[in-house]
Design a protein around this motif. Sequence first.
Motif, mmCIF file in Angstrom:
data_model
loop_
_atom_site.group_PDB
_atom_site.id
_atom_site.type_symbol
_atom_site.label_atom_id
_atom_site.label_comp_id
_atom_site.label_asym_id
_atom_site.label_seq_id
_atom_site.Cartn_x
_atom_site.Cartn_y
_atom_site.Cartn_z
ATOM 1 N N ASP A 78 43.512 20.367 67.974
ATOM 2 C CA ASP A 78 43.745 19.082 68.640
ATOM 3 C C ASP A 78 44.081 18.005 67.601
ATOM 4 N N VAL A 79 43.439 18.107 66.435
ATOM 5 C CA VAL A 79 43.695 17.133 65.375
ATOM 6 C C VAL A 79 43.940 17.842 64.048
ATOM 7 N N LEU A 80 44.694 17.163 63.202
ATOM 8 C CA LEU A 80 44.925 17.619 61.839
ATOM 9 C C LEU A 80 44.181 16.676 60.910
ATOM 10 N N VAL A 81 43.603 17.229 59.847
ATOM 11 C CA VAL A 81 42.847 16.428 58.888
ATOM 12 C C VAL A 81 43.603 16.435 57.566
ATOM 13 N N SER A 82 43.867 15.236 57.081
ATOM 14 C CA SER A 82 44.529 15.093 55.792
ATOM 15 C C SER A 82 43.654 14.215 54.905
ATOM 16 N N LEU A 83 43.958 14.209 53.622
ATOM 17 C CA LEU A 83 43.193 13.374 52.702
ATOM 18 C C LEU A 83 44.096 12.871 51.596
ATOM 19 N N PHE A 84 43.634 11.790 50.987
ATOM 20 C CA PHE A 84 44.327 11.213 49.849
ATOM 21 C C PHE A 84 43.273 10.564 48.966
ATOM 22 N N THR A 85 43.529 10.501 47.679
ATOM 23 C CA THR A 85 42.570 9.889 46.760
ATOM 24 C C THR A 85 43.269 8.925 45.811
ATOM 25 N N LYS A 86 42.489 7.976 45.322
ATOM 26 C CA LYS A 86 42.925 7.069 44.260
ATOM 27 C C LYS A 86 41.727 6.865 43.345
ATOM 28 N N SER A 87 41.992 6.550 42.106
ATOM 29 C CA SER A 87 40.901 6.206 41.193
ATOM 30 C C SER A 87 41.378 5.125 40.241
ATOM 31 N N ARG A 88 40.393 4.381 39.712
ATOM 32 C CA ARG A 88 40.702 3.360 38.719
ATOM 33 C C ARG A 88 39.465 3.115 37.877
ATOM 34 N N GLU A 89 39.742 2.703 36.658
ATOM 35 C CA GLU A 89 38.640 2.377 35.738
ATOM 36 C C GLU A 89 38.114 0.991 36.071
ATOM 37 N N ARG A 90 36.792 0.869 36.105
ATOM 38 C CA ARG A 90 36.144 -0.408 36.395
ATOM 39 C C ARG A 90 35.195 -0.749 35.250
ATOM 40 N N GLU A 128 35.963 4.328 39.434
ATOM 41 C CA GLU A 128 35.744 4.140 40.866
ATOM 42 C C GLU A 128 36.781 4.972 41.600
ATOM 43 N N GLY A 129 36.308 5.777 42.520
ATOM 44 C CA GLY A 129 37.215 6.610 43.299
ATOM 45 C C GLY A 129 37.277 6.140 44.737
ATOM 46 N N THR A 130 38.414 6.365 45.370
ATOM 47 C CA THR A 130 38.586 6.054 46.785
ATOM 48 C C THR A 130 39.112 7.305 47.470
ATOM 49 N N LEU A 131 38.441 7.699 48.532
ATOM 50 C CA LEU A 131 38.833 8.865 49.322
ATOM 51 C C LEU A 131 39.255 8.394 50.707
ATOM 52 N N PHE A 132 40.463 8.769 51.105
ATOM 53 C CA PHE A 132 40.976 8.484 52.445
ATOM 54 C C PHE A 132 40.922 9.781 53.241
ATOM 55 N N ILE A 133 40.319 9.746 54.401
ATOM 56 C CA ILE A 133 40.331 10.900 55.311
ATOM 57 C C ILE A 133 41.079 10.453 56.564
ATOM 58 N N ILE A 148 37.799 5.413 54.943
ATOM 59 C CA ILE A 148 38.022 5.167 53.519
ATOM 60 C C ILE A 148 36.669 4.941 52.868
ATOM 61 N N GLY A 149 36.400 5.700 51.806
ATOM 62 C CA GLY A 149 35.156 5.532 51.061
ATOM 63 C C GLY A 149 35.456 5.256 49.603
ATOM 64 N N SER A 150 34.774 4.250 49.037
ATOM 65 C CA SER A 150 34.954 3.902 47.622
ATOM 66 C C SER A 150 33.611 3.826 46.934
ATOM 67 N N GLY A 151 33.572 4.299 45.706
ATOM 68 C CA GLY A 151 32.348 4.226 44.923
ATOM 69 C C GLY A 151 32.541 4.845 43.552
ATOM 70 N N ALA A 152 31.487 4.757 42.771
ATOM 71 C CA ALA A 152 31.520 5.324 41.424
ATOM 72 C C ALA A 152 31.570 6.839 41.508
ATOM 73 N N LEU A 153 32.347 7.445 40.618
ATOM 74 C CA LEU A 153 32.460 8.902 40.569
ATOM 75 C C LEU A 153 31.547 9.451 39.487
#
Length: 183
Positions: A78-90, A128-133, A148-153
């Motif tokens: 019924d649904v498809l699940v995709s993801l994407f990530t980003k990261s940056r130095e803080r 800091e990483g960001t995960l998009f689901i 979208i979740g963001s936090g320290a990795l």
Amino acid sequence: MKYVKLLPLLVLFITSCSSVRVATDYDTKADFNNYKTFAFYKPGIDKAPISDLDKKRIMRAIEANLLAKGMQKSSNPDVLVSLFTKSRERININDNNAAFGWGWGYGWGWNPWMWGGAGRLNVNQYTEGTLFIDIIDANKKELVWQGIGSGALSMRSTKKREERIKKFVTDILSKYPPGAQRK
């Protein structure tokens, strides 16, 4: 007495590093009660700029969370699940003395410890990483929910990394489907 003053800062630091900030958005016209099965959207996942091992970790965590919510994995989903990530130095810079109102120090002389010099600033660098689901309606090929979740990795060990990924996914999917957390 100094340690009692440091306790609130320590608790704030620990919780800020371990927490995951979550935001969600969804299509208000979508009927989430109709979504019972899912599959992963490989073309979207392949574009995520992370290692294949981390992709597997994220997908396992997503699958475990969705199965726990009563959904089933399917070849005709019924649904498809995709993801994407980003990261940056803080970088966090804290003025420890100013936080406690200690001012400029005591006495006269050149000693930097007496004048709030050495040890005054606390510098902390982290990733800091960001995960998009993304949840996509398989029939309409439209995005219906995004978390979208963001936090320290945590990069220290494989075990810590896997625990951190599970926390990210669990915190994000705790908001899926919309309204589920209020029940």
